[in-house]
Scaffold this active site. Structure first.
Site, PDB file in Angstrom:
ATOM      1  N   GLU A  33       0.850  -1.256   0.040  1.00  0.00           N
ATOM      2  CA  GLU A  33      -0.030  -0.058   0.056  1.00  0.00           C
ATOM      3  C   GLU A  33       0.955   1.061   0.066  1.00  0.00           C
ATOM      4  O   GLU A  33       0.279   2.270  -0.603  1.00  0.00           O
ATOM      5  CB  GLU A  33      -0.815   0.045   1.257  1.00  0.00           C
ATOM      6  CG  GLU A  33      -2.080  -0.951   1.227  1.00  0.00           C
ATOM      7  CD  GLU A  33      -3.086  -0.772  -0.066  1.00  0.00           C
ATOM      8  OE1 GLU A  33      -3.068   0.343  -0.528  1.00  0.00           O
ATOM      9  OE2 GLU A  33      -3.342  -1.755  -0.760  1.00  0.00           O
ATOM     10  N   TYR A 113      -5.935   6.884   4.741  1.00  0.00           N
ATOM     11  CA  TYR A 113      -5.929   5.617   3.791  1.00  0.00           C
ATOM     12  C   TYR A 113      -5.336   4.595   3.935  1.00  0.00           C
ATOM     13  O   TYR A 113      -5.739   3.472   4.188  1.00  0.00           O
ATOM     14  CB  TYR A 113      -5.494   6.339   2.514  1.00  0.00           C
ATOM     15  CG  TYR A 113      -5.375   5.211   1.403  1.00  0.00           C
ATOM     16  CD1 TYR A 113      -6.386   4.600   0.741  1.00  0.00           C
ATOM     17  CD2 TYR A 113      -4.033   4.626   1.252  1.00  0.00           C
ATOM     18  CE1 TYR A 113      -6.336   3.634  -0.127  1.00  0.00           C
ATOM     19  CE2 TYR A 113      -3.911   3.570   0.168  1.00  0.00           C
ATOM     20  CZ  TYR A 113      -5.031   3.056  -0.420  1.00  0.00           C
ATOM     21  OH  TYR A 113      -4.978   1.831  -1.202  1.00  0.00           O
ATOM     22  N   ASP A 131      -9.293   6.360  -1.814  1.00  0.00           N
ATOM     23  CA  ASP A 131      -8.062   7.137  -2.560  1.00  0.00           C
ATOM     24  C   ASP A 131      -8.711   7.380  -3.973  1.00  0.00           C
ATOM     25  O   ASP A 131      -9.968   7.775  -4.073  1.00  0.00           O
ATOM     26  CB  ASP A 131      -7.020   5.714  -2.747  1.00  0.00           C
ATOM     27  CG  ASP A 131      -7.624   4.748  -3.716  1.00  0.00           C
ATOM     28  OD1 ASP A 131      -8.768   4.784  -4.332  1.00  0.00           O
ATOM     29  OD2 ASP A 131      -6.682   4.031  -4.228  1.00  0.00           O
TER      30      ASP A 131
END
Ligand code: SF4
Length: 352
Positions: A33, A113, A131
């Protein structure tokens, strides 16, 4: 119900990516991520593999030196991500990553996020995430008004109500996948989209109008002067950039912003500020430009013969053979090539 077709579609259409293993390892989810922020999947895959080979666990990353971590990050850009990843690994190494988004946010580099991604994908917490891809899909399906920033805020507000019970991680990942592969910024492929039947923007015939285009701001331009001092054996004098500077922790040519005293004076200031004694003639040798997220950087380059044998603290001589082990940004590599240093072709590819 609007989103009911999403999970069956994801089960069929999901891309086979190295971080999508049947058993989600939180460290790997987190690493992927962080790497994927602002960076394309095809760029991330080789970095992800190399990083895991060297640091297969959270503990291995925590035990590493920052230099080693940044060297592996070289060329991936947005280097603060690599430094924060390392700091967070050190902070979490003894007890492991926390399982909730709220607790994850206490670690360096975990914004809303990333915390939600790790908490939902790795630990199954029932939290939404937004996102750029998710914001775009929700904006189109639900016809959320506003520019990109307003849509993102609205998407965070509506997203919790959309999560199917017990499947938040899958749902979040499916929305991101749809945005990345089908509901793309330009030319969404509505005919192949599982959400077509209920999509507001598709019904109105205007998917590309969401989110509304934000007025493009002109990026401010920074101009630096950067002198390369070269030794007869091909080594070049490099400086490690300090905390609070752009490219903090990375190696590159000494540099200073150009001001009213002119470009050549700024190049000399760059050497003086690094503690290098006044040197022989500096010869101007071109310019390198780099676009960063919020600004444009123009680096005016100079070249000179070295007169210093023992560099002051924070500087070092580096031969091209040392480059693969050094944390060098793509910008630093471009500058080195431009001043005539023989950078090995396989040193940290230029992605940005
Ligand atoms: S139908 Fe088109 S606009 Fe709507 S979500 Fe699917 S791809 Fe995007």
């Amino acid at each position: 119900m609007l989103f009911a077709p999403l999970l069956p579609w994801f089960a069929r259409a999901r891309r086979d990516l190295p971080w999508r293993e049947p058993r989600r390892d939180p460290y790997r989810v987190w690493l992927s991520e962080v790497m994927l922020q602002q960076t394309r999947v095809e760029v991330v895959v080789p970095y992800y593999r190399r990083f895991l080979e060297r640091f297969p666990t959270l503990e291995a990353l925590a035990a590493a030196r920052e230099d080693e971590v940044l060297a592996l990050w070289s060329g991936l850009g947005y280097y603060a991500r690599g430094r924060n990843l390392h700091r967070a690994a050190r902070a979490a190494a003894s007890g492991g990553l926390p399982h909730s988004a709220a607790k994850l946010r206490e670690l360096p580099g975990f914004g809303a996020y990333t915390a939600a991604a790790v908490a939902s994908l790795a630990f199954g917490e029932q939290v939404p995430l937004v996102d750029g891809n998710v914001a775009r899909v929700l904006a189109r399906v639900l016809r959320l008004p506003g520019d990109a920033a307003q849509v993102r805020a609205r998407a965070w507000r509506v997203a919790p109500q959309l999560l199917p019970e017990g499947r938040a991680g899958e749902f979040n990942e499916a929305l991101m996948e749809l945005g990345a592969t089908v509901c793309t910024p330009r030319g969404p492929r509505c005919g192949s989209c599982p959400l077509e039947a209920g999509c507001g923007a598709r019904r109105e015939g205007d998917p590309s109008a969401f989110p509304a285009g934000a007025t493009k701001k002109q990026r401010p331009v920074l101009v630096w002067a950067a002198p390369a001092l070269l030794r007869a054996d091909g080594a070049v004098l490099l400086r490690r950039r300090g905390d609070g500077e752009l490219f903090a922790g990375m190696w590159g040519l000494p540099s200073q912003p150009v001001s009213a005293d002119g470009v050549a004076a700024a190049a000399r200031r760059a050497l003086a500020a690094s503690g290098v004694p006044a040197t022989a003639r500096l010869e101007a040798c071109g310019e390198v430009r780099q676009t960063l997220t919020h600004r444009e950087l123009h680096v005016m380059l100079f070249r000179g013969r070295a007169r210093t044998r023992n560099p002051p603290a924070g500087l070092r001589w580096a031969s091209p053979a040392d480059f693969p082990e050094l944390a060098l940004s793509s910008l630093a590599l471009k500058c080195l090539r431009a001043v005539g240093v023989a950078v090995p072709v396989d040193t940290a590819p230029n992605h940005r």
